[in-house]
Design a protein around this motif. Structure first.
Motif, PDB file in Angstrom:
ATOM      1  N   ARG A  35       0.836  -1.214   0.000  1.00  0.00           N
ATOM      2  CA  ARG A  35       0.000   0.000   0.000  1.00  0.00           C
ATOM      3  C   ARG A  35       0.862   1.252   0.000  1.00  0.00           C
ATOM      4  O   ARG A  35       0.514   2.259  -0.606  1.00  0.00           O
ATOM      5  CB  ARG A  35      -0.914   0.022   1.227  1.00  0.00           C
ATOM      6  N   ALA A  36       1.997   1.211   0.678  1.00  0.00           N
ATOM      7  CA  ALA A  36       2.853   2.390   0.811  1.00  0.00           C
ATOM      8  C   ALA A  36       3.644   2.677  -0.461  1.00  0.00           C
ATOM      9  O   ALA A  36       3.848   3.841  -0.797  1.00  0.00           O
ATOM     10  CB  ALA A  36       3.805   2.218   1.992  1.00  0.00           C
ATOM     11  N   VAL A  37       4.094   1.642  -1.151  1.00  0.00           N
ATOM     12  CA  VAL A  37       4.985   1.847  -2.303  1.00  0.00           C
ATOM     13  C   VAL A  37       4.373   1.461  -3.638  1.00  0.00           C
ATOM     14  O   VAL A  37       4.935   1.780  -4.679  1.00  0.00           O
ATOM     15  CB  VAL A  37       6.329   1.097  -2.121  1.00  0.00           C
ATOM     16  N   GLY A  38       3.262   0.761  -3.622  1.00  0.00           N
ATOM     17  CA  GLY A  38       2.647   0.294  -4.862  1.00  0.00           C
ATOM     18  C   GLY A  38       3.134  -1.099  -5.229  1.00  0.00           C
ATOM     19  O   GLY A  38       4.204  -1.537  -4.805  1.00  0.00           O
ATOM     20  N   GLU A  39       2.330  -1.778  -6.021  1.00  0.00           N
ATOM     21  CA  GLU A  39       2.620  -3.170  -6.375  1.00  0.00           C
ATOM     22  C   GLU A  39       3.905  -3.330  -7.188  1.00  0.00           C
ATOM     23  O   GLU A  39       4.643  -4.284  -7.008  1.00  0.00           O
ATOM     24  CB  GLU A  39       1.437  -3.781  -7.136  1.00  0.00           C
ATOM     25  N   ALA A  40       4.186  -2.388  -8.086  1.00  0.00           N
ATOM     26  CA  ALA A  40       5.380  -2.505  -8.938  1.00  0.00           C
ATOM     27  C   ALA A  40       6.651  -2.484  -8.093  1.00  0.00           C
ATOM     28  O   ALA A  40       7.549  -3.313  -8.285  1.00  0.00           O
ATOM     29  CB  ALA A  40       5.403  -1.389  -9.974  1.00  0.00           C
ATOM     30  N   VAL A  41       6.744  -1.557  -7.160  1.00  0.00           N
ATOM     31  CA  VAL A  41       7.926  -1.485  -6.291  1.00  0.00           C
ATOM     32  C   VAL A  41       7.945  -2.680  -5.345  1.00  0.00           C
ATOM     33  O   VAL A  41       9.006  -3.257  -5.091  1.00  0.00           O
ATOM     34  CB  VAL A  41       7.961  -0.150  -5.509  1.00  0.00           C
ATOM     35  N   THR A  46      11.422  -5.897  -0.805  1.00  0.00           N
ATOM     36  CA  THR A  46      10.566  -6.367   0.279  1.00  0.00           C
ATOM     37  C   THR A  46      11.251  -6.201   1.629  1.00  0.00           C
ATOM     38  O   THR A  46      12.466  -6.384   1.733  1.00  0.00           O
ATOM     39  CB  THR A  46      10.162  -7.837   0.040  1.00  0.00           C
ATOM     40  N   PRO A  47      10.490  -5.842   2.664  1.00  0.00           N
ATOM     41  CA  PRO A  47      11.058  -5.743   4.017  1.00  0.00           C
ATOM     42  C   PRO A  47      11.446  -7.137   4.512  1.00  0.00           C
ATOM     43  O   PRO A  47      10.655  -8.072   4.435  1.00  0.00           O
ATOM     44  CB  PRO A  47       9.902  -5.177   4.850  1.00  0.00           C
ATOM     45  N   VAL A  48      12.690  -7.259   5.016  1.00  0.00           N
ATOM     46  CA  VAL A  48      13.168  -8.582   5.422  1.00  0.00           C
ATOM     47  C   VAL A  48      13.617  -8.679   6.873  1.00  0.00           C
ATOM     48  O   VAL A  48      13.672  -9.774   7.423  1.00  0.00           O
ATOM     49  CB  VAL A  48      14.315  -9.075   4.508  1.00  0.00           C
ATOM     50  N   GLY A  72      13.766   7.584   0.048  1.00  0.00           N
ATOM     51  CA  GLY A  72      13.606   7.056   1.403  1.00  0.00           C
ATOM     52  C   GLY A  72      12.699   7.870   2.310  1.00  0.00           C
ATOM     53  O   GLY A  72      11.863   7.299   3.023  1.00  0.00           O
ATOM     54  N   ALA A  73      12.836   9.186   2.318  1.00  0.00           N
ATOM     55  CA  ALA A  73      12.009  10.020   3.202  1.00  0.00           C
ATOM     56  C   ALA A  73      10.528   9.907   2.834  1.00  0.00           C
ATOM     57  O   ALA A  73       9.668   9.795   3.720  1.00  0.00           O
ATOM     58  CB  ALA A  73      12.472  11.468   3.138  1.00  0.00           C
ATOM     59  N   GLN A  74      10.226   9.912   1.534  1.00  0.00           N
ATOM     60  CA  GLN A  74       8.838   9.773   1.091  1.00  0.00           C
ATOM     61  C   GLN A  74       8.283   8.395   1.447  1.00  0.00           C
ATOM     62  O   GLN A  74       7.144   8.279   1.898  1.00  0.00           O
ATOM     63  CB  GLN A  74       8.739   9.967  -0.419  1.00  0.00           C
ATOM     64  N   ILE A  75       9.078   7.371   1.230  1.00  0.00           N
ATOM     65  CA  ILE A  75       8.640   6.009   1.530  1.00  0.00           C
ATOM     66  C   ILE A  75       8.412   5.859   3.025  1.00  0.00           C
ATOM     67  O   ILE A  75       7.426   5.266   3.459  1.00  0.00           O
ATOM     68  CB  ILE A  75       9.655   4.974   1.004  1.00  0.00           C
TER      69      ILE A  75
END
Length: 101
Positions: A35-41, A46-48, A72-75
């Motif tokens: 939801r935060a970055v969109g499906e393409a990103v 992925t957070p690991v 990074g700041a936007q994400i």
């Protein structure tokens, strides 16, 4: 007595899965990530892992890691908006692993 109408499988699964993820910062970020970055990103990174409020994002390539680091700041802001109140995200860092996840 009448028969109950079957529930759609998606609604039933959502009910079951909503309480199944652990209440950890990493799990919250993993859930909020698409939801935060969109499906393409989300397909490329992925957070690991998480340590002391810093979540590491594994990226498919060094190019993706660098591009996401620049954003990074936007994400981070988008992630914070999509996290539950109890989840305190201090920072995110991006690494290139060759494979997300």
């Amino acid at each position: 007595m009448g028969r109950r109408t079957p529930r759609p499988i998606g609604a039933a699964l959502q009910t079951v899965l909503s309480g199944s993820e652990p209440a950890t910062l990493l799990a919250a970020v993993q859930s909020a990530w698409p939801r935060a970055v969109g499906e393409a990103v989300a397909r490329e990174a992925t957070p690991v892992s998480e340590r002391d409020g810093v979540v590491t994002i594994s990226c498919h390539s060094a190019t993706w890691a660098q591009e996401l680091d620049l954003l990074g700041a936007q994400i981070l802001d988008q992630l914070r908006q999509n996290l539950p109140d109890w989840a305190v995200l201090e920072a995110i860092r991006f690494t290139a692993s060759g494979e997300p996840g």
